[in-house]
Every structure is written in C-alpha cells, then in structure tokens.
Design a protein around this motif. Sequence first.
Motif, PDB file in Angstrom:
ATOM      1  N   GLY A 124       0.765  -1.241   0.000  1.00 39.83           N
ATOM      2  CA  GLY A 124       0.000   0.000   0.000  1.00 39.83           C
ATOM      3  C   GLY A 124       0.789   1.280   0.000  1.00 39.83           C
ATOM      4  N   TYR A 125       2.110   1.223  -0.009  1.00 39.51           N
ATOM      5  CA  TYR A 125       2.921   2.438  -0.053  1.00 39.51           C
ATOM      6  C   TYR A 125       2.979   2.980  -1.478  1.00 39.51           C
ATOM      7  CZ  TYR A 125       4.513   1.262   4.641  1.00 39.51           C
ATOM      8  OH  TYR A 125       4.560   0.974   5.983  1.00 39.51           O
ATOM      9  N   LEU A 126       2.662   4.251  -1.645  1.00 39.15           N
ATOM     10  CA  LEU A 126       2.698   4.868  -2.965  1.00 39.15           C
ATOM     11  C   LEU A 126       4.127   4.872  -3.490  1.00 39.15           C
ATOM     12  CD1 LEU A 126       0.296   7.874  -2.306  1.00 39.15           C
ATOM     13  CD2 LEU A 126      -0.202   5.811  -3.622  1.00 39.15           C
ATOM     14  N   SER A 127       4.294   4.525  -4.775  1.00 36.40           N
ATOM     15  CA  SER A 127       5.657   4.295  -5.261  1.00 36.40           C
ATOM     16  C   SER A 127       6.055   5.055  -6.525  1.00 36.40           C
ATOM     17  CB  SER A 127       5.869   2.799  -5.514  1.00 36.40           C
ATOM     18  OG  SER A 127       5.067   2.342  -6.585  1.00 36.40           O
ATOM     19  N   TYR A 128       5.102   5.472  -7.344  1.00 38.49           N
ATOM     20  CA  TYR A 128       5.488   6.103  -8.621  1.00 38.49           C
ATOM     21  C   TYR A 128       5.187   7.600  -8.612  1.00 38.49           C
ATOM     22  CZ  TYR A 128       5.894   7.339 -13.497  1.00 38.49           C
ATOM     23  OH  TYR A 128       6.285   7.948 -14.669  1.00 38.49           O
ATOM     24  N   PRO A 129       6.219   8.414  -8.939  1.00 35.77           N
ATOM     25  CA  PRO A 129       7.629   8.088  -9.201  1.00 35.77           C
ATOM     26  C   PRO A 129       8.462   8.169  -7.930  1.00 35.77           C
ATOM     27  CG  PRO A 129       7.197  10.365  -9.782  1.00 35.77           C
ATOM     28  CD  PRO A 129       5.894   9.805  -9.269  1.00 35.77           C
ATOM     29  N   SER A 130       9.695   7.721  -8.002  1.00 33.12           N
ATOM     30  CA  SER A 130      10.577   7.708  -6.838  1.00 33.12           C
ATOM     31  C   SER A 130      11.052   9.117  -6.495  1.00 33.12           C
ATOM     32  CB  SER A 130      11.793   6.809  -7.113  1.00 33.12           C
ATOM     33  OG  SER A 130      12.797   7.012  -6.140  1.00 33.12           O
ATOM     34  N   GLY A 131      10.647   9.618  -5.333  1.00 38.27           N
ATOM     35  CA  GLY A 131      11.079  10.948  -4.906  1.00 38.27           C
ATOM     36  C   GLY A 131      12.552  10.997  -4.539  1.00 38.27           C
ATOM     37  N   HIS A 132      13.075   9.906  -3.962  1.00 39.17           N
ATOM     38  CA  HIS A 132      14.499   9.866  -3.610  1.00 39.17           C
ATOM     39  C   HIS A 132      15.363  10.006  -4.865  1.00 39.17           C
ATOM     40  CE1 HIS A 132      13.054   8.527   0.249  1.00 39.17           C
ATOM     41  NE2 HIS A 132      14.281   8.342   0.725  1.00 39.17           N
ATOM     42  N   THR A 133      15.007   9.248  -5.899  1.00 35.83           N
ATOM     43  CA  THR A 133      15.772   9.310  -7.143  1.00 35.83           C
ATOM     44  C   THR A 133      15.659  10.689  -7.775  1.00 35.83           C
ATOM     45  OG1 THR A 133      15.303   6.962  -7.498  1.00 35.83           O
ATOM     46  CG2 THR A 133      16.123   8.212  -9.386  1.00 35.83           C
ATOM     47  N   ALA A 134      14.471  11.243  -7.766  1.00 39.93           N
ATOM     48  CA  ALA A 134      14.265  12.577  -8.347  1.00 39.93           C
ATOM     49  C   ALA A 134      15.087  13.624  -7.609  1.00 39.93           C
ATOM     50  CB  ALA A 134      12.781  12.931  -8.306  1.00 39.93           C
ATOM     51  N   PHE A 135      15.134  13.527  -6.283  1.00 40.49           N
ATOM     52  CA  PHE A 135      15.858  14.511  -5.480  1.00 40.49           C
ATOM     53  C   PHE A 135      17.349  14.506  -5.801  1.00 40.49           C
ATOM     54  CE2 PHE A 135      18.511  15.112  -1.681  1.00 40.49           C
ATOM     55  CZ  PHE A 135      18.297  16.464  -1.465  1.00 40.49           C
ATOM     56  N   LEU A 136      17.976  13.327  -5.751  1.00 38.65           N
ATOM     57  CA  LEU A 136      19.422  13.275  -5.986  1.00 38.65           C
ATOM     58  C   LEU A 136      19.757  13.655  -7.426  1.00 38.65           C
ATOM     59  CD1 LEU A 136      21.909  12.660  -4.292  1.00 38.65           C
ATOM     60  CD2 LEU A 136      21.941  10.371  -5.309  1.00 38.65           C
ATOM     61  N   THR A 137      18.902  13.273  -8.358  1.00 34.89           N
ATOM     62  CA  THR A 137      19.114  13.649  -9.761  1.00 34.89           C
ATOM     63  C   THR A 137      19.013  15.160  -9.935  1.00 34.89           C
ATOM     64  OG1 THR A 137      18.191  11.524 -10.488  1.00 34.89           O
ATOM     65  CG2 THR A 137      18.340  13.276 -12.133  1.00 34.89           C
ATOM     66  N   ALA A 138      18.074  15.779  -9.238  1.00 35.99           N
ATOM     67  CA  ALA A 138      17.913  17.233  -9.325  1.00 35.99           C
ATOM     68  C   ALA A 138      19.172  17.949  -8.847  1.00 35.99           C
ATOM     69  CB  ALA A 138      16.697  17.680  -8.508  1.00 35.99           C
ATOM     70  N   LEU A 139      19.749  17.492  -7.737  1.00 38.11           N
ATOM     71  CA  LEU A 139      20.982  18.095  -7.239  1.00 38.11           C
ATOM     72  C   LEU A 139      22.117  17.921  -8.236  1.00 38.11           C
ATOM     73  CD1 LEU A 139      21.170  17.214  -3.436  1.00 38.11           C
ATOM     74  CD2 LEU A 139      20.412  19.326  -4.509  1.00 38.11           C
ATOM     75  N   ALA A 140      22.228  16.717  -8.786  1.00 43.46           N
ATOM     76  CA  ALA A 140      23.294  16.452  -9.758  1.00 43.46           C
ATOM     77  C   ALA A 140      23.138  17.327 -11.000  1.00 43.46           C
ATOM     78  CB  ALA A 140      23.284  14.977 -10.155  1.00 43.46           C
ATOM     79  N   LEU A 141      21.919  17.528 -11.444  1.00 42.88           N
ATOM     80  CA  LEU A 141      21.666  18.379 -12.606  1.00 42.88           C
ATOM     81  C   LEU A 141      22.077  19.820 -12.343  1.00 42.88           C
ATOM     82  CD1 LEU A 141      18.202  17.015 -13.784  1.00 42.88           C
ATOM     83  CD2 LEU A 141      20.310  17.025 -15.131  1.00 42.88           C
ATOM     84  N   ALA A 142      21.723  20.337 -11.162  1.00 44.52           N
ATOM     85  CA  ALA A 142      22.076  21.719 -10.826  1.00 44.52           C
ATOM     86  C   ALA A 142      23.588  21.904 -10.808  1.00 44.52           C
ATOM     87  CB  ALA A 142      21.472  22.101  -9.471  1.00 44.52           C
ATOM     88  N   LEU A 143      24.297  20.953 -10.221  1.00 39.78           N
ATOM     89  CA  LEU A 143      25.750  21.058 -10.145  1.00 39.78           C
ATOM     90  C   LEU A 143      26.387  20.875 -11.523  1.00 39.78           C
ATOM     91  CD1 LEU A 143      26.439  19.117  -6.826  1.00 39.78           C
ATOM     92  CD2 LEU A 143      26.491  21.584  -7.220  1.00 39.78           C
ATOM     93  N   ALA A 144      25.825  19.999 -12.344  1.00 42.97           N
ATOM     94  CA  ALA A 144      26.360  19.802 -13.686  1.00 42.97           C
ATOM     95  C   ALA A 144      26.156  21.044 -14.553  1.00 42.97           C
ATOM     96  CB  ALA A 144      25.695  18.591 -14.343  1.00 42.97           C
ATOM     97  N   LEU A 145      25.029  21.708 -14.391  1.00 49.30           N
ATOM     98  CA  LEU A 145      24.789  22.958 -15.117  1.00 49.30           C
ATOM     99  C   LEU A 145      25.776  24.032 -14.673  1.00 49.30           C
ATOM    100  CD1 LEU A 145      20.879  23.024 -15.074  1.00 49.30           C
ATOM    101  CD2 LEU A 145      22.345  22.695 -17.079  1.00 49.30           C
ATOM    102  N   LEU A 146      26.072  24.060 -13.369  1.00 47.52           N
ATOM    103  CA  LEU A 146      27.067  25.003 -12.861  1.00 47.52           C
ATOM    104  C   LEU A 146      28.438  24.727 -13.479  1.00 47.52           C
ATOM    105  CD1 LEU A 146      28.113  27.174 -10.909  1.00 47.52           C
ATOM    106  CD2 LEU A 146      28.273  25.388  -9.156  1.00 47.52           C
ATOM    107  N   ALA A 147      28.840  23.452 -13.492  1.00 46.94           N
ATOM    108  CA  ALA A 147      30.134  23.087 -14.054  1.00 46.94           C
ATOM    109  C   ALA A 147      30.194  23.398 -15.543  1.00 46.94           C
ATOM    110  CB  ALA A 147      30.403  21.597 -13.823  1.00 46.94           C
ATOM    111  N   THR A 148      29.098  23.176 -16.256  1.00 49.13           N
ATOM    112  CA  THR A 148      29.051  23.464 -17.691  1.00 49.13           C
ATOM    113  C   THR A 148      29.312  24.931 -17.963  1.00 49.13           C
ATOM    114  OG1 THR A 148      27.513  21.646 -18.115  1.00 49.13           O
ATOM    115  CG2 THR A 148      27.574  23.424 -19.735  1.00 49.13           C
ATOM    116  N   GLY A 149      28.677  25.799 -17.179  1.00 45.38           N
ATOM    117  CA  GLY A 149      28.879  27.229 -17.360  1.00 45.38           C
ATOM    118  C   GLY A 149      30.277  27.672 -16.980  1.00 45.38           C
TER     119      GLY A 149
END
Length: 226
Positions: A124-149
Amino acid sequence: MPGRPAPAALPPAPRAWIGLIAALAALVVVVLGFLYAGHSEPGTVDAWIHEAVYGVRPPWRRVALATDFLGEPAGAAVVVAAVVAGCLLLRSPRTAVLVVAGAGVTVVTTTLLKHLVGRTINGGYLSYPSGHTAFLTALALALALLATGRLGLGRTAGTLLVLAAALVAGAVMGWAQVALGAHYPTDVLGGWCTALALVPATAWLVDRTADRRADRTTNAVQRQTH
C-alpha cells in the motif's frame, strides 16, 4: 554602477538540447504514469531487474541504506545546505537558488504524482515516481549545469556532462531504492525523468527572474545618473 551579472543557472550553449531532453523526459513520466496507474504489482521488466538487485547483503546493504538516507528529510536538508553553501562560496547565487527551488519543485511534484497515479508497493505504499531518485538527480543536474557554465563547455560537451551527472546520480539512488525494496525500477525511471523535466525549466525561470531584476536595477541607476 551595477556589478557583474551572476553566472546563469542554465548555460546558453546546451540550452536547446537540454530543453528537448526535458520535454522527452516529461513525456516518459506521463506515459509510465498511465501504464502503471493503480497497479500494485511489478511489470515484466520490473520483476526481472528486481530479482537481480533486491536483497543485497552487507556491506552493500549499508551502502544502500546510506544512499537512501540522502533522500530522507534530515539527509536531504544537510546535503542541500552543503551544496548551497558551496555555490555561494563560488559566487553562483543563481545555482544556489536552483538547488533549493529545483529540488523542492521536483520533490513536491513526485509527491503529487504518487497520489495521482496511485501505484503501490509493499502492501500500500505509494511508489510512482521515486522521490528519492528525483531529489538526488535534481541536485546532480544543478551542479552539472554550474560546471558546464564555469568550464565554458559547448552544446555537445555541456549536454553530455549534464546527462552523465544525472545518469550517475539516478543510477546510484535508483539501485539503492530497488535493492531495499522501496521502489520498482520503473518508479526509479519515472523519478529520474521527473528531475530531468523540471530542473531545466526551473533553471530557466531562475535566470529569467534574475535578469528582469537586474534590468530594473540598471534602469533605476541610469535614471538616477541623468
């Protein structure tokens, strides 16, 4: 006189390609949501991957638990605070805002989607989509955009760096979620794509808001000097 403008949260060079990737990611989130709405059992691909990954033993279980903690409220708060402090030290206030706003928007969206889609796991635990995966991916994206610039990467190199960072972060957290039995693999994919869809859009809004504020400041200074 106004100071030098802060580095963009979304670098211009890879902007078009990253925008296209964001649109495709949003489509994947919607399609998977429709496919698994109301389900409580793994799909064929889910079952195959789950069988290969689930039930890791020490020391890998401890690694999975430590990774999972990064997505929990306490762990996430510490990580976000550290990343924001680093961005401010690097004089990248727009990225600091993106880290908070991008992660926040992504986590809120995954929470809303869980209730909308209604897919469940472990009784019964709601599962889609994974918030943990979304969170860490969001941080990685922000840092990668910083490095790109900061590195001045072009369209292709910048896009590849952003995708590589997102893939590594998503794979690491996704592995932990499946290994611990908290999510199906397609939940992980949905969380990953949610971050890919929302973080670039949030970065664009951060830049647009900051640019408008800078223009107003410049115009006010010019009126005062005339």
